[in-house]
Scaffold this motif. Structure first.
Motif, PDB file in Angstrom:
ATOM      1  N   LEU A 181       0.832  -1.208   0.000  1.00 49.13           N
ATOM      2  CA  LEU A 181       0.000   0.000   0.000  1.00 49.13           C
ATOM      3  C   LEU A 181       0.865   1.256   0.000  1.00 49.13           C
ATOM      4  CD1 LEU A 181      -2.777  -1.065   2.550  1.00 49.13           C
ATOM      5  CD2 LEU A 181      -3.039  -0.777   0.075  1.00 49.13           C
ATOM      6  N   ALA A 182       1.950   1.230   0.773  1.00 49.39           N
ATOM      7  CA  ALA A 182       2.854   2.386   0.805  1.00 49.39           C
ATOM      8  C   ALA A 182       3.498   2.608  -0.556  1.00 49.39           C
ATOM      9  CB  ALA A 182       3.927   2.169   1.873  1.00 49.39           C
ATOM     10  N   ALA A 183       3.892   1.516  -1.223  1.00 51.27           N
ATOM     11  CA  ALA A 183       4.509   1.643  -2.544  1.00 51.27           C
ATOM     12  C   ALA A 183       3.522   2.205  -3.559  1.00 51.27           C
ATOM     13  CB  ALA A 183       5.023   0.276  -3.003  1.00 51.27           C
ATOM     14  N   ALA A 184       2.250   1.742  -3.497  1.00 48.84           N
ATOM     15  CA  ALA A 184       1.238   2.253  -4.421  1.00 48.84           C
ATOM     16  C   ALA A 184       0.969   3.739  -4.173  1.00 48.84           C
ATOM     17  CB  ALA A 184      -0.047   1.443  -4.279  1.00 48.84           C
ATOM     18  N   LEU A 185       0.825   4.107  -2.901  1.00 52.77           N
ATOM     19  CA  LEU A 185       0.591   5.517  -2.576  1.00 52.77           C
ATOM     20  C   LEU A 185       1.809   6.368  -2.937  1.00 52.77           C
ATOM     21  CD1 LEU A 185      -1.272   7.633  -1.330  1.00 52.77           C
ATOM     22  CD2 LEU A 185      -0.323   7.074   0.916  1.00 52.77           C
ATOM     23  N   GLY A 186       3.008   5.822  -2.689  1.00 54.35           N
ATOM     24  CA  GLY A 186       4.218   6.544  -3.053  1.00 54.35           C
ATOM     25  C   GLY A 186       4.329   6.762  -4.557  1.00 54.35           C
ATOM     26  N   THR A 187       3.867   5.774  -5.333  1.00 55.94           N
ATOM     27  CA  THR A 187       3.875   5.922  -6.796  1.00 55.94           C
ATOM     28  C   THR A 187       2.925   7.029  -7.235  1.00 55.94           C
ATOM     29  OG1 THR A 187       4.409   3.569  -7.042  1.00 55.94           O
ATOM     30  CG2 THR A 187       3.514   4.709  -8.968  1.00 55.94           C
ATOM     31  N   ILE A 188       1.725   7.071  -6.633  1.00 52.09           N
ATOM     32  CA  ILE A 188       0.774   8.147  -6.956  1.00 52.09           C
ATOM     33  C   ILE A 188       1.381   9.496  -6.587  1.00 52.09           C
ATOM     34  CG2 ILE A 188      -1.510   9.082  -6.438  1.00 52.09           C
ATOM     35  CD1 ILE A 188      -2.454   6.245  -5.890  1.00 52.09           C
ATOM     36  N   ARG A 189       2.073   9.534  -5.451  1.00 52.03           N
ATOM     37  CA  ARG A 189       2.713  10.783  -5.032  1.00 52.03           C
ATOM     38  C   ARG A 189       3.783  11.204  -6.034  1.00 52.03           C
ATOM     39  NH1 ARG A 189       7.515  11.494  -2.161  1.00 52.03           N
ATOM     40  NH2 ARG A 189       7.736  13.625  -1.382  1.00 52.03           N
ATOM     41  N   PHE A 190       4.562  10.227  -6.536  1.00 53.79           N
ATOM     42  CA  PHE A 190       5.562  10.543  -7.549  1.00 53.79           C
ATOM     43  C   PHE A 190       4.920  11.184  -8.773  1.00 53.79           C
ATOM     44  CE2 PHE A 190       8.661   6.998  -6.084  1.00 53.79           C
ATOM     45  CZ  PHE A 190       9.185   7.856  -5.155  1.00 53.79           C
ATOM     46  N   ILE A 191       3.795  10.594  -9.218  1.00 51.80           N
ATOM     47  CA  ILE A 191       3.165  11.034 -10.461  1.00 51.80           C
ATOM     48  C   ILE A 191       2.570  12.426 -10.321  1.00 51.80           C
ATOM     49  CG2 ILE A 191       1.270  10.549 -12.069  1.00 51.80           C
ATOM     50  CD1 ILE A 191       1.769   7.560 -11.545  1.00 51.80           C
ATOM     51  N   TYR A 192       1.901  12.671  -9.191  1.00 46.73           N
ATOM     52  CA  TYR A 192       1.189  13.943  -9.033  1.00 46.73           C
ATOM     53  C   TYR A 192       1.979  14.983  -8.239  1.00 46.73           C
ATOM     54  CZ  TYR A 192      -2.819  11.419 -10.862  1.00 46.73           C
ATOM     55  OH  TYR A 192      -3.659  10.699 -11.666  1.00 46.73           O
ATOM     56  N   GLY A 193       3.167  14.596  -7.761  1.00 44.69           N
ATOM     57  CA  GLY A 193       4.011  15.567  -7.066  1.00 44.69           C
ATOM     58  C   GLY A 193       3.446  16.044  -5.739  1.00 44.69           C
ATOM     59  N   TRP A 194       2.787  15.163  -4.985  1.00 40.27           N
ATOM     60  CA  TRP A 194       2.196  15.550  -3.693  1.00 40.27           C
ATOM     61  C   TRP A 194       3.294  15.823  -2.667  1.00 40.27           C
ATOM     62  CZ3 TRP A 194      -1.902  11.053  -3.340  1.00 40.27           C
ATOM     63  CH2 TRP A 194      -2.921  11.301  -4.275  1.00 40.27           C
ATOM     64  N   SER A 195       2.968  16.674  -1.727  1.00 37.43           N
ATOM     65  CA  SER A 195       3.851  16.929  -0.593  1.00 37.43           C
ATOM     66  C   SER A 195       3.819  15.740   0.366  1.00 37.43           C
ATOM     67  CB  SER A 195       3.414  18.203   0.130  1.00 37.43           C
ATOM     68  OG  SER A 195       4.093  18.330   1.360  1.00 37.43           O
ATOM     69  N   LEU A 196       4.957  15.488   1.023  1.00 42.03           N
ATOM     70  CA  LEU A 196       5.026  14.362   1.965  1.00 42.03           C
ATOM     71  C   LEU A 196       4.354  14.696   3.294  1.00 42.03           C
ATOM     72  CD1 LEU A 196       6.135  11.507   2.548  1.00 42.03           C
ATOM     73  CD2 LEU A 196       8.257  12.588   3.346  1.00 42.03           C
ATOM     74  N   LYS A 197       4.341  15.956   3.672  1.00 41.08           N
ATOM     75  CA  LYS A 197       3.817  16.347   4.988  1.00 41.08           C
ATOM     76  C   LYS A 197       2.389  15.860   5.237  1.00 41.08           C
ATOM     77  CE  LYS A 197       6.553  20.439   6.165  1.00 41.08           C
ATOM     78  NZ  LYS A 197       6.470  21.851   6.580  1.00 41.08           N
ATOM     79  N   PRO A 198       1.403  16.157   4.355  1.00 39.47           N
ATOM     80  CA  PRO A 198       0.039  15.683   4.628  1.00 39.47           C
ATOM     81  C   PRO A 198      -0.059  14.170   4.734  1.00 39.47           C
ATOM     82  CG  PRO A 198       0.051  17.324   2.874  1.00 39.47           C
ATOM     83  CD  PRO A 198       1.472  16.960   3.126  1.00 39.47           C
ATOM     84  N   LEU A 199       0.744  13.444   3.938  1.00 41.28           N
ATOM     85  CA  LEU A 199       0.708  11.982   3.997  1.00 41.28           C
ATOM     86  C   LEU A 199       1.229  11.483   5.344  1.00 41.28           C
ATOM     87  CD1 LEU A 199       1.982  11.085   0.399  1.00 41.28           C
ATOM     88  CD2 LEU A 199      -0.369  11.190   1.229  1.00 41.28           C
ATOM     89  N   ILE A 200       2.241  12.149   5.876  1.00 40.11           N
ATOM     90  CA  ILE A 200       2.744  11.773   7.206  1.00 40.11           C
ATOM     91  C   ILE A 200       1.661  11.993   8.258  1.00 40.11           C
ATOM     92  CG2 ILE A 200       4.393  12.407   9.002  1.00 40.11           C
ATOM     93  CD1 ILE A 200       6.423  12.971   6.827  1.00 40.11           C
ATOM     94  N   TYR A 201       0.987  13.161   8.202  1.00 41.43           N
ATOM     95  CA  TYR A 201      -0.056  13.454   9.193  1.00 41.43           C
ATOM     96  C   TYR A 201      -1.186  12.430   9.106  1.00 41.43           C
ATOM     97  CZ  TYR A 201       2.321  17.996   9.029  1.00 41.43           C
ATOM     98  OH  TYR A 201       3.253  18.999   9.042  1.00 41.43           O
ATOM     99  N   LEU A 202      -1.627  12.122   7.868  1.00 40.19           N
ATOM    100  CA  LEU A 202      -2.756  11.201   7.682  1.00 40.19           C
ATOM    101  C   LEU A 202      -2.397   9.777   8.105  1.00 40.19           C
ATOM    102  CD1 LEU A 202      -4.099  12.461   4.225  1.00 40.19           C
ATOM    103  CD2 LEU A 202      -5.184  12.755   6.465  1.00 40.19           C
ATOM    104  N   THR A 203      -1.123   9.407   7.955  1.00 42.20           N
ATOM    105  CA  THR A 203      -0.704   8.053   8.342  1.00 42.20           C
ATOM    106  C   THR A 203      -0.482   7.951   9.845  1.00 42.20           C
ATOM    107  OG1 THR A 203       0.419   7.862   6.202  1.00 42.20           O
ATOM    108  CG2 THR A 203       0.933   6.210   7.856  1.00 42.20           C
ATOM    109  N   LEU A 204       0.104   8.983  10.429  1.00 43.12           N
ATOM    110  CA  LEU A 204       0.385   8.936  11.862  1.00 43.12           C
ATOM    111  C   LEU A 204      -0.872   9.028  12.717  1.00 43.12           C
ATOM    112  CD1 LEU A 204       3.665  10.992  12.382  1.00 43.12           C
ATOM    113  CD2 LEU A 204       3.293   8.571  12.800  1.00 43.12           C
ATOM    114  N   ALA A 205      -1.936   9.633  12.179  1.00 48.56           N
ATOM    115  CA  ALA A 205      -3.178   9.759  12.957  1.00 48.56           C
ATOM    116  C   ALA A 205      -3.700   8.390  13.396  1.00 48.56           C
ATOM    117  CB  ALA A 205      -4.222  10.538  12.164  1.00 48.56           C
ATOM    118  N   PRO A 206      -3.918   7.414  12.460  1.00 50.29           N
ATOM    119  CA  PRO A 206      -4.361   6.089  12.920  1.00 50.29           C
ATOM    120  C   PRO A 206      -3.308   5.365  13.748  1.00 50.29           C
ATOM    121  CG  PRO A 206      -3.922   6.055  10.560  1.00 50.29           C
ATOM    122  CD  PRO A 206      -3.887   7.486  10.988  1.00 50.29           C
TER     123      PRO A 206
END
Length: 593
Positions: free
Chosen positions: A196-221
């Motif tokens: 799942l992390a690899a798939a999400l990381g690939t989407i992030r690569f393609i769309y150039g998302w910032s890492l910060k929101p992904l860290i917050y959303l992952t650390l919350a659960p």
């Protein structure tokens, strides 16, 4: 002093001691058949004896051997010297441990070479061909399955399964069953997290998302489930394992394969131009498995009671003498090595040949690399069982003798309480600091970071920040075992501090800091530290010895983020001083009216 010479003299000097050989003397005579046709010449097979093979391979193999020797032996020598001179204890089964350490070095040498020759070309080919011939949904499915496959292929993942035998089922039943009965499922859910992390990381690569929101959303659960599990006395004992699983996943197989695939896809999509686009996926691959293991623990607790697990383990121990060949050493290491590599290779072949319809380039070389991977994994697993784990568990089991009474250590405690505790914590800190500083991956990361930040973040600064963070993390993890501190009391504040530093940090430092935790957990450090922690816990009667790796992961994140904040403050202060000096120069140089 140079001297000019004419060309004729230069040509004459070249012909001195020059022997001329006719071409006809270098080729065999031409033979003809009965009809007068020329018979094609077939050269005989080249005969190379063992001595020539050794002379050809010796320089190459010695370099590869020394690379792994430098990673393994300093740690082993440190543990041996500490045990001999600080604790005054001899090494039990020294010959077996030595043979195991040699097997670890040889196994890692073969495995890493096979990885470069056999498996890495698959990742590069997939990264180039997959986006051009498949839809985004298909790409993400392949990346997800690849994440699962590489998790099983990680050399350090076997250390988790061998740790099950060191856990007392009566003290931590859910932890015990996850590491024994549910061990294959445990590795699978960790792999699902990596996928799942690899798939999400690939989407992030393609769309150039910032890492910060992904860290917050992952650390919350992660933090919410941790708080919930901390309220249950039995589930709280699994938290250390869950966070340690996040550290185990980012090793020499997962990072290169998934990263090369993700960056290849980003470049194929025209979104790979950012110099820091490769960072971030290691972070996600460390956090997602934590959530996955927590969910598995909650499921196991809802289906099995602690009493039934204890009863089942006692029934199994009675019939433990009837093990099959593949359930005991060395059969379990051989089967484990094959199971780790072969399914991953089959999956990659199916994707290349069936889905992409791409021919395999240099199949003989790739097949040779895969054979090296399997052989290296088997030899490494044997060395892990008899060398690293044995030495780490032995050292960890003896260190508490510095400050407490142990039957295995004569005249213990060896020192008065305060000094003994200091020696134990210093032992852990030096082990973490030295092991991290010697990591080849950290050196490579430091050079990359210095280049990408235009020298503002020096390689040495990063290396010492990460090593300091790991050393402090491992020392805190050992203190957690000694003083029976609940792991939630350390991890939740630690990640809270990391989140606060992430909010105020620049994006590039966030990417570097959160990924730096992944390079500290190599195939040598993980089993050694894991075995040491479990041996330490068993020696002092602790419920479980997990959590050291998780603290070794959060430590460098905080250290690097803090260093990044300091560096940006220094840069801002220097710019402000330069502007102030420029303003003063303008005032002084202004014409008088």
């Amino acid at each position: 002093m140079t001297q000019e010479v004419t060309f004729s003299r230069f040509a004459r000097e070249l012909n001195v001691h020059l022997d001329k050989i006719s071409y006809n003397e270098m080729v065999p005579p031409i033979e003809y058949d009965d009809d007068g046709n020329e018979i094609p010449y077939k050269p005989p097979s080249l005969a190379i004896g063992p001595s020539y093979i050794y002379r050809l391979l010796q320089p190459y193999l010695s370099i590869r051997f020394m690379d792994q020797f430098k990673a393994v032996m300093p740690l082993a020598v440190y543990l041996v010297l500490f045990q001999l001179f600080i604790l005054g204890q001899s090494i039990t089964d020294a010959s077996i441990i030595t043979a195991g350490l040699v097997a670890v070095i040889v196994g890692l040498m073969l495995f890493m070479e096979g990885l470069k020759v056999g498996l890495m070309p698959f990742g590069e080919s997939l990264g180039v061909s997959l986006p051009a011939k498949a839809s985004l949904a298909t790409v993400l499915i392949v990346v997800f399955l690849l994440g699962i496959g590489v998790t099983f292929a990680e050399p350090a993942i076997g250390a988790l399964q061998t740790a099950g035998s060191l856990v007392d089922v009566t003290k931590a039943p859910y932890l015990y069953t996850l590491l024994t009965t549910w061990s294959d499922t445990l590795v699978l859910v960790v792999g699902v997290g990596v996928g799942l992390a690899a798939a999400l990381g690939t989407i992030r690569f393609i769309y150039g998302w910032s890492l910060k929101p992904l860290i917050y959303l992952t650390l919350a659960p992660v933090l919410l489930i941790s708080l919930y599990m901390a309220q249950d006395p039995e589930l709280a004992k699994v938290l250390g394992l869950a966070f340690d699983c996040g550290a185990v996943t980012t090793g020499p197989v997962t990072v290169p394969l998934v990263l090369s695939l993700g960056i290849g896809i980003a470049h194929a999509a025209g979104k790979g131009g950012d110099s820091l686009s490769g960072f971030g996926i290691v972070t996600l691959a460390s956090l997602f498995p934590i959530v996955a293991v927590m969910i598995l623990a909650l499921y196991v607790s809802s289906t099995e009671s602690a009493e039934s697990i204890i009863a089942a383990s006692q029934a199994v121990s009675i019939s433990a003498s009837e093990l099959q060949w593949y359930e005991s050493t060395p059969g379990v290491e051989i089967v484990g090595g094959i199971r780790a590599i072969v399914p991953l290779v089959i999956f990659l072949l199916l994707v290349m040949l069936v889905l992409l319809r791409e021919p395999i380039k240099n199949p003989k070389i790739i097949f040779f690399g895969i054979v090296l991977c399997v052989l290296g994994m088997i030899v490494f697993n044997l060395g892990l069982s008899y060398g690293l784990s044995k030495l780490g568990g032995q050292s960890g089991g003896l260190v508490p003798g510095a400050f407490t009474q142990l039957d295995s250590v004569q005249n213990s405690p060896l020192y008065f309480l305060a000094l003994g505790l200091f020696i134990a914590l210093a032992f852990a800190w030096i082990l973490g600091f030295g092991a991290t500083l010697a990591e080849p991956a950290l050196n490579a990361l430091g050079m990359t970071v210095e280049s990408l930040t235009n020298g503002s973040f020096k390689k040495q600064t990063l290396m010492y920040a990460v090593s300091l963070g790991v050393g402090c993390g491992i020392a805190i993890g050992v203190a957690k075992i000694i003083f029976s501190i609940p792991i939630a009391y350390l991890l939740i504040p630690g990640y809270t501090i990391a989140i606060g530093l992430t909010i105020i940090s620049h994006e590039e430092f966030v990417n570097i800091a959160w990924d730096s935790a992944g390079v500290t957990t190599g195939p040598v450090t993980v089993p050694l530290v894991l075995a040491m922690g479990l041996g330490f816990g068993n020696a002092i009667g602790a419920i479980e010895g997990f959590g050291i790796l998780s603290m070794a992961s959060i430590g460098p994140i905080i250290a690097v983020l803090s260093t990044g904040v300091y560096i940006r403050w220094k840069i801002a202060k220097r710019y402000a001083r330069d502007e102030e000096q420029q303003d003063e120069t303008k005032i002084v140089g202004a014409p008088l009216v």
